[in-house]
Motif scaffolding. Structure first.
Motif, mmCIF file in Angstrom:
data_model
loop_
_atom_site.group_PDB
_atom_site.id
_atom_site.type_symbol
_atom_site.label_atom_id
_atom_site.label_comp_id
_atom_site.label_asym_id
_atom_site.label_seq_id
_atom_site.Cartn_x
_atom_site.Cartn_y
_atom_site.Cartn_z
ATOM 1 N N TYR A 220 -22.269 11.235 26.862
ATOM 2 C CA TYR A 220 -22.048 9.988 27.586
ATOM 3 C C TYR A 220 -22.437 10.191 29.045
ATOM 4 O O TYR A 220 -22.141 11.228 29.638
ATOM 5 N N TRP B 246 -24.459 4.880 29.639
ATOM 6 C CA TRP B 246 -25.537 5.317 28.740
ATOM 7 C C TRP B 246 -24.959 6.304 27.727
ATOM 8 O O TRP B 246 -23.943 6.947 27.986
ATOM 9 N N VAL B 247 -25.627 6.444 26.583
ATOM 10 C CA VAL B 247 -25.190 7.411 25.584
ATOM 11 C C VAL B 247 -26.415 7.987 24.868
ATOM 12 O O VAL B 247 -27.377 7.279 24.596
ATOM 13 N N GLU C 275 -29.618 5.185 24.445
ATOM 14 C CA GLU C 275 -29.497 3.747 24.663
ATOM 15 C C GLU C 275 -28.394 3.435 25.661
ATOM 16 O O GLU C 275 -27.487 4.249 25.893
ATOM 17 N N SER D 83 -25.032 1.776 27.104
ATOM 18 C CA SER D 83 -23.724 1.662 26.475
ATOM 19 C C SER D 83 -22.717 1.117 27.481
ATOM 20 O O SER D 83 -22.987 1.095 28.694
ATOM 21 N N GLN D 84 -21.587 0.679 26.984
ATOM 22 C CA GLN D 84 -20.516 0.178 27.837
ATOM 23 C C GLN D 84 -19.199 0.786 27.400
ATOM 24 O O GLN D 84 -19.015 1.108 26.230
#
Length: 228
Positions: free
Chosen positions: A129, A138-139, A159, A161-162
């Motif tokens: 992460y 992002w991850v 991709e 990420s949240q």
């Protein structure tokens, strides 16, 4: 002619109904991005190790680099196996906790298991992460299926990420059972300063498991005496 006119009117209606913001954003570069190229598939998987290597390009704008950190999580057969982040310890596969822009050659998504498994058949997942402060932005997620030492499936995804730091997995307490008597000493090398013995078949928790940076030692704190 009627069909052509209807088509033009339909396209105009779609454009009028489309949010202006979404059209403007489609052509703008993201504030943060990690691109993976030259991905090398894993060639083997053992009870203690596997790796997917790649070239990694990180770019960001309008972000203070000092606020960006990395947070690593591993699963084996859907069970949490390892958690690493700044001040939690250090593992050999963690190159750095900080994030910087540019291209890094030979980066790796790795499963490195300090205590080897009893089997070379498992499903593994290694997740990195990227956090901006306490916010996940992002991850990178690498998955691998190992069957009798052979890699039968793998995948790696990078991709946006949240999420928040509080929602990420944290270091668990590990309940273990002693298979034999385990004497504890203040100085294990000289076997002096005797603390006591964990008896065979006795259960206890291991906490604060960590591998200090630039070290080959693994430290753990057991719950009976509270000693490392």
């Amino acid at each position: 002619m009627l069909k052509t006119t209807s088509l033009v009117m339909l396209l105009m209606a779609v454009l009028l109904l489309s949010p202006v913001g979404s059209l403007a954003q489609s052509g703008s570069a993201p504030a943060f991005n990690i691109t993976l190229n030259n991905i090398h598939p894993p060639t083997r998987c053992t009870p203690s190790y596997w790796a997917i290597t790649y070239d990694r390009t990180t770019s960001f704008s309008d972000i203070d680099a000092s606020t960006l950190t990395r947070y690593f999580v591993q699963y084996i057969n859907n069970d949490l196996n390892l958690v690493h982040y700044w001040e939690s310890g250090y593992s050999e596969y963690v190159q750095d906790y900080w994030v910087s822009a540019g291209t890094e050659i030979g980066e790796r998504a790795v499963g490195a298991y300090t205590v080897p498994f009893w089997t070379d058949t498992y499903q593994a997942e290694s997740i990195e992460y990227i956090l901006k402060g306490d916010e996940v932005i992002w991850v990178l997620r690498a998955t691998l299926t190992c069957e009798q030492g052979e890699v039968v499936a793998y995948d790696i995804i990078s991709e946006a990420s949240q999420g928040t730091r509080d929602a990420l997995p944290d270091i668990p307490h590990n309940l273990v059972v002693a298979l034999e008597d385990i004497p504890l000493y203040g100085n294990p090398q000289t076997q002096t300063d005797y603390w006591g013995t964990i008896q065979a078949c006795q259960t206890f928790f291991i906490t604060d498991i960590r591998i200090p940076r630039a070290s080959i030692l693994v430290w753990g704190r057991e719950s009976i005496t509270g000693h490392i």
